[in-house]
Enzyme design. Structure first.
Site, short mmCIF file in Angstrom:
data_model
loop_
_atom_site.label_atom_id
_atom_site.label_comp_id
_atom_site.label_asym_id
_atom_site.label_seq_id
_atom_site.Cartn_x
_atom_site.Cartn_y
_atom_site.Cartn_z
CD GLU A 68 28.53 25.01 7.81
OE1 GLU A 68 29.29 24.12 8.10
OE2 GLU A 68 27.65 25.43 6.95
CG ASP A 85 31.64 21.93 7.59
OD1 ASP A 85 31.39 22.70 9.46
OD2 ASP A 85 31.23 21.65 7.34
CB ILE A 87 30.18 20.10 13.31
CG1 ILE A 87 30.39 20.65 14.81
CG2 ILE A 87 29.55 19.18 13.18
CD1 ILE A 87 29.51 20.38 15.97
CG ASP A 88 30.74 17.75 6.29
OD1 ASP A 88 30.31 18.68 5.98
OD2 ASP A 88 30.83 17.15 5.74
CB THR A 90 25.43 20.45 11.81
OG1 THR A 90 26.74 21.01 11.90
CG2 THR A 90 24.43 21.19 12.76
CG ASP A 213 30.18 20.39 3.22
OD1 ASP A 213 30.22 21.45 3.94
OD2 ASP A 213 29.12 21.91 1.91
C1 IPD Z 1 26.67 19.37 5.27
C2 IPD Z 1 26.95 17.29 5.00
C3 IPD Z 1 26.03 16.53 4.36
C4 IPD Z 1 26.21 17.71 3.39
C5 IPD Z 1 25.37 18.73 2.91
C6 IPD Z 1 26.47 20.27 3.71
P1 IPD Z 1 27.45 20.54 7.40
O1 IPD Z 1 27.23 20.20 6.02
O2 IPD Z 1 28.22 17.46 4.95
O3 IPD Z 1 26.08 15.69 4.32
O4 IPD Z 1 24.72 16.69 2.36
O5 IPD Z 1 24.85 19.58 1.41
O6 IPD Z 1 25.80 20.82 4.12
O7 IPD Z 1 25.94 21.41 7.38
O8 IPD Z 1 26.45 19.45 7.91
O9 IPD Z 1 28.67 21.64 8.07
CA CA Z 2 30.13 21.14 5.73
CA CA Z 3 28.81 22.27 9.04
#
Ligand code: IPD
Ligand code: CA
Ligand code: CA
Length: 269
Positions: A68, A85, A87-88, A90, A213
């Protein structure tokens, strides 16, 4: 077991990344930048991603990386690709809300082969290898057998960057409130998908997603006996930005509800 070295490398990378993220979380000393509207990145994202890439490329120097914070979202290169990813979730991390994951997948020849999701705060570790089943902390997991929407718990993600489809989304949300036991939005799509895999959620849907994701969580669902597809019922869920998942009955139920609430041209990007 096939891909056992890859799974071990992914576990090591996730564990080292998790230590970095926990250190930033306990020190509470990180900078938050915006990549776009409501699109956060912190020092912890960047540092943990660098560590993951370093460990994976040390083990498998010829592999490609789609990550990412350091890659452009385009198409999958041929051959072996690690989709990362760091940190999914963030936004959760930045607000000290304890649901954020490291997500690592290995795809080969356009197919998912290894998936790992580590929820950092609880240290729940979800893993799957293609053809070998899915596990939570080493124990086999399966999707829910419940086929009745009215007693099902559904996961989703709220739109929070581009709001142009929000009216359709809210129409769908209203139907879910009426037709199911309830809807949850933990804020990390990778972990949401794992909640389907281990039977906490019967189904999940979201739009506006990126490959990193969903790349790991989708394999974990498939290996737990569930199904995933895009919003047209097809296979373009990695780059198509829309996913629906569940046991097969609930996936079918959700797909129909989605297709009732969105226009045909809104079902793909
Ligand atoms: C997000 C998370 C979130 C989702 C967003 C993603 P990130 O990833 O997965 O649950 O609703 O669409 O972008 O930005 O925290 O890596
Ligand atoms: Ca993510
Ligand atoms: Ca992320």
């Amino acid at each position: 077991m096939k891909y056992s070295n890859e799974l071990e490398a992914a576990k090591k990378a996730a564990s080292e990344a998790s230590k970095i993220i926990q250190k930033y979380a306990s020190d509470q000393s990180f900078d938050i930048d915006l990549k776009g509207k409501n699109d956060l990145v912190t020092d912890a994202d960047v540092a943990s991603e660098q560590k993951i890439i370093q460990i994976l490329l040390q083990a498998f120097p010829g592999d490609h990386i789609l990550a990412e914070e350091s890659s452009v979202k385009s198409t999958l290169p041929a051959g072996r690709v690690w989709i990362i990813d760091p940190i999914d979730g963030t936004t959760n991390f930045a607000h000290k809300f304890p649901r954020y994951c490291v997500s690592i997948a290995l795809w080969e020849d356009q197919q998912p082969k290894v998936g790992l999701v580590l929820e950092v705060a609880s240290q729940e570790l979800f893993t799957a290898v293609s053809g070998e089943g899915a596990r939570l902390n080493g124990k086999d997991i399966h999707v829910s057998k419940n086929t009745d929407p009215s007693s099902s718990l559904i996961g989703t993600g709220f739109p929070y960057r581009s709001l142009h489809l929000v009216d359709n989304y809210l129409q769908l949300f209203k139907r879910m409130m009426d037709k199911t036991h309830g809807v949850r939005r933990p804020g990390t799509a990778a972990w949401d998908l794992c909640n389907v895999a281990c039977g906490r959620f019967e189904g999940f849907y979201e739009y506006g997603l990126s490959p990193w994701d969903v790349a790991a969580g989708a394999l974990i669902i498939q290996e737990a006996g569930g199904v995933v597809c895009d919003w047209e019922g097809g296979e373009n869920w990695l780059f198509g930005e829309r996913i629906v998942a569940g046991n097969s009955s609930l996936r079918d139920f959700l797909l129909k509800e989605i297709q009732d609430c969105f226009e045909p041209e809104q079902l793909s990007k």
